[in-house]
Design an enzyme around this catalytic site. Structure first.
Site, mmCIF file in Angstrom:
data_model
loop_
_atom_site.group_PDB
_atom_site.id
_atom_site.type_symbol
_atom_site.label_atom_id
_atom_site.label_comp_id
_atom_site.label_asym_id
_atom_site.label_seq_id
_atom_site.Cartn_x
_atom_site.Cartn_y
_atom_site.Cartn_z
ATOM 1 N N LYS A 1 0.842 -1.199 0.000
ATOM 2 C CA LYS A 1 0.000 0.000 0.000
ATOM 3 C C LYS A 1 0.881 1.254 0.000
ATOM 4 O O LYS A 1 2.081 1.164 0.296
ATOM 5 C CB LYS A 1 -0.920 -0.019 1.229
ATOM 6 C CG LYS A 1 -0.196 -0.077 2.565
ATOM 7 C CD LYS A 1 -1.139 -0.519 3.688
ATOM 8 C CE LYS A 1 -0.426 -0.537 5.024
ATOM 9 N NZ LYS A 1 -1.161 -1.307 6.035
ATOM 10 N N TYR B 1 16.366 27.941 14.280
ATOM 11 C CA TYR B 1 15.174 28.609 14.796
ATOM 12 C C TYR B 1 15.000 28.411 16.304
ATOM 13 O O TYR B 1 15.253 27.332 16.824
ATOM 14 C CB TYR B 1 13.930 28.088 14.084
ATOM 15 C CG TYR B 1 13.772 28.691 12.705
ATOM 16 C CD1 TYR B 1 13.539 30.050 12.536
ATOM 17 C CD2 TYR B 1 13.882 27.887 11.582
ATOM 18 C CE1 TYR B 1 13.410 30.609 11.269
ATOM 19 C CE2 TYR B 1 13.747 28.434 10.311
ATOM 20 C CZ TYR B 1 13.508 29.791 10.171
ATOM 21 O OH TYR B 1 13.390 30.339 8.922
HETATM 22 C C1 PLP Z 1 -0.511 -2.538 6.492
HETATM 23 C C2 PLP Z 1 -1.184 -3.832 6.783
HETATM 24 C C3 PLP Z 1 -0.431 -5.013 6.926
HETATM 25 C C4 PLP Z 1 1.072 -5.023 6.936
HETATM 26 O O1 PLP Z 1 1.557 -4.630 8.190
HETATM 27 P P1 PLP Z 1 3.132 -4.472 8.488
HETATM 28 O O2 PLP Z 1 3.201 -4.133 9.927
HETATM 29 O O3 PLP Z 1 3.605 -3.371 7.611
HETATM 30 O O4 PLP Z 1 3.758 -5.774 8.138
HETATM 31 C C5 PLP Z 1 -1.122 -6.193 7.096
HETATM 32 N N1 PLP Z 1 -2.485 -6.228 7.147
HETATM 33 C C6 PLP Z 1 -3.222 -5.113 7.030
HETATM 34 C C7 PLP Z 1 -4.707 -5.203 7.089
HETATM 35 C C8 PLP Z 1 -2.602 -3.876 6.843
HETATM 36 O O5 PLP Z 1 -3.339 -2.767 6.740
#
Ligand code: PLP
Length: 352
Positions: free
Chosen positions: A37, A247
């Site tokens: 994703k 800053y």
């Molecule tokens: C993002 C996600 C994963 C992967 O999780 P990681 O901690 O990055 O391995 C697995 N399942 C779902 C539903 C997710 O949204």
């Protein structure tokens, strides 16, 4: 000297090595879904898919747009993790042969109306309270609609990276109790990266692995960061004890110091609140952030790096300087650092 600019290198070879390591931790019968994703956690989705397609059994993404792009370049299983919210979504999903997650009765209504029961993953809420059916609600749907259907039962862990967190046992118990009530052809999936590392016996039929393949899992030093983020020094100056840098004068010199200014700021995706003392690498030596990150530049204490000069690289993370160090010393997560690098940073994808 060519024009100075901040660079992000992505190394597919390292992603492959991480996948192989992770696969070695799970049952040979468990299938491996790469979660890619958000543009493969910032690693350029189409390139990554081309380079790992032979190693994985499927992919998971969140957005329908991502899944459609992905279908053009891979014949593997693709799971649309957020599922569908309209008939149109469903139609597009079917024409792209997507697997769908169903996590509430609204979504179930859409597939049921179409009599579409193929390649569905039912998500149950085991304690994260974000997405997924309550157990009773799911059992009602199961008893009336699914008792003769093949599907995958899935859930997601809230604290898999903390093995002692009591929520893990609670979530596993709920998941296992519910799945024991279902017919034996139902497949199961609960494992993300943390689960594979801390509870490999829960790999079941499918593991869904994201951060581990990109080397951002915090409790494991064998998985390597697949990105290198580096920025050139654009100024070096000496300051006297008592002078302040950046800053709000957050950083004050307790001794005479040498300060390098590097060409990356929060407009490039480096969080503004990175703390003084955060370790970066310059000429293979440790150096520390000194002063608040500005929009375009960041200041670093290079008092102990004798030969550093304009054009030398300051490395924020790399395969040998884990992204987890930058994340954990600043109360951040590697996921967030990976996906926040802005497009004005020059990206190089180094092919295998
Ligand atoms: C993002 C996600 C994963 C992967 O999780 P990681 O901690 O990055 O391995 C697995 N399942 C779902 C539903 C997710 O949204």
């Amino acid at each position: 000297m060519s024009r100075l600019t901040t660079e992000l290198f992505i190394e597919p070879k390292i992603v492959r090595e991480n996948i192989i390591q992770l696969k070695n931790k799970i049952d040979a019968s468990s299938k491996f879904m790469a979660i890619i994703k958000s543009d493969a956690y910032g690693h350029i989705l189409p390139n990554i898919v081309k380079d790992i397609d032979d190693l994985v059994d499927g992919y998971g993404v969140v957005r329908l747009e991502e899944a459609i792009e992905l279908r053009k370049i891979s014949n593997k299983k693709i799971l649309l993790m957020q599922g569908v919210y309209s008939k149109e979504d469903l139609k597009e999903s079917i024409s792209n042969s997507l697997d769908l997650v169903i996590h509430n009765s609204h979504q179930f209504g859409i597939v049921k109306e179409d009599n579409h029961f193929k390649s569905l993953w039912f998500k149950i809420n085991t304690g994260m309270n974000r997405l997924g059916f309550e157990e009773d609600e799911f059992m009602d749907i199961y008893n009336t609609n699914l008792s003769d259907k093949k599907f995958v039962l899935m859930s997601h862990l809230a604290a898999s990276n903390v093995p002692d967190d009591p929520s893990n046992k609670i979530q596993f118990d709920r998941f296992d109790a519910l799945s024991s009530k279902l017919h034996s052809d139902v497949h199961k999936s609960i494992a993300n990266t943390g689960c594979i590392i801390n509870f490999p016996e829960k790999s079941y039929d499918w593991v869904r692995v994201g951060i581990g393949i990109f080397g951002g899992y915090i409790g494991n030093n064998d998985l390597k960061t697949a990105m290198t983020l580096r920025s050139p020094i654009i100024n070096v100056r000496n300051i006297k004890r008592g002078e302040k840098v950046g800053y709000d004068g957050r950083a004050e010199a307790m001794k005479d110091m040498k300060i390098a200014t590097v060409y990356m700021g929060y407009a490039d995706g480096l969080p503004n609140h990175i703390k003084d003392g955060t370790v970066v690498k310059i000429n293979h030596k440790d150096a520390k952030i000194f002063g608040k990150v500005s929009m375009d530049v960041t200041t670093v204490d290079v008092t102990n790096i004798e030969d550093c000069k304009i054009g030398d690289w300051c490395e924020f993370f790399s395969p040998t300087h884990s992204i987890n160090k930058l994340a954990s010393s600043n109360g951040l997560i590697s996921y967030d650092l990976m996906i926040r690098i802005k497009s004005r940073v020059k990206r190089y994808y180094k092919n295998i």
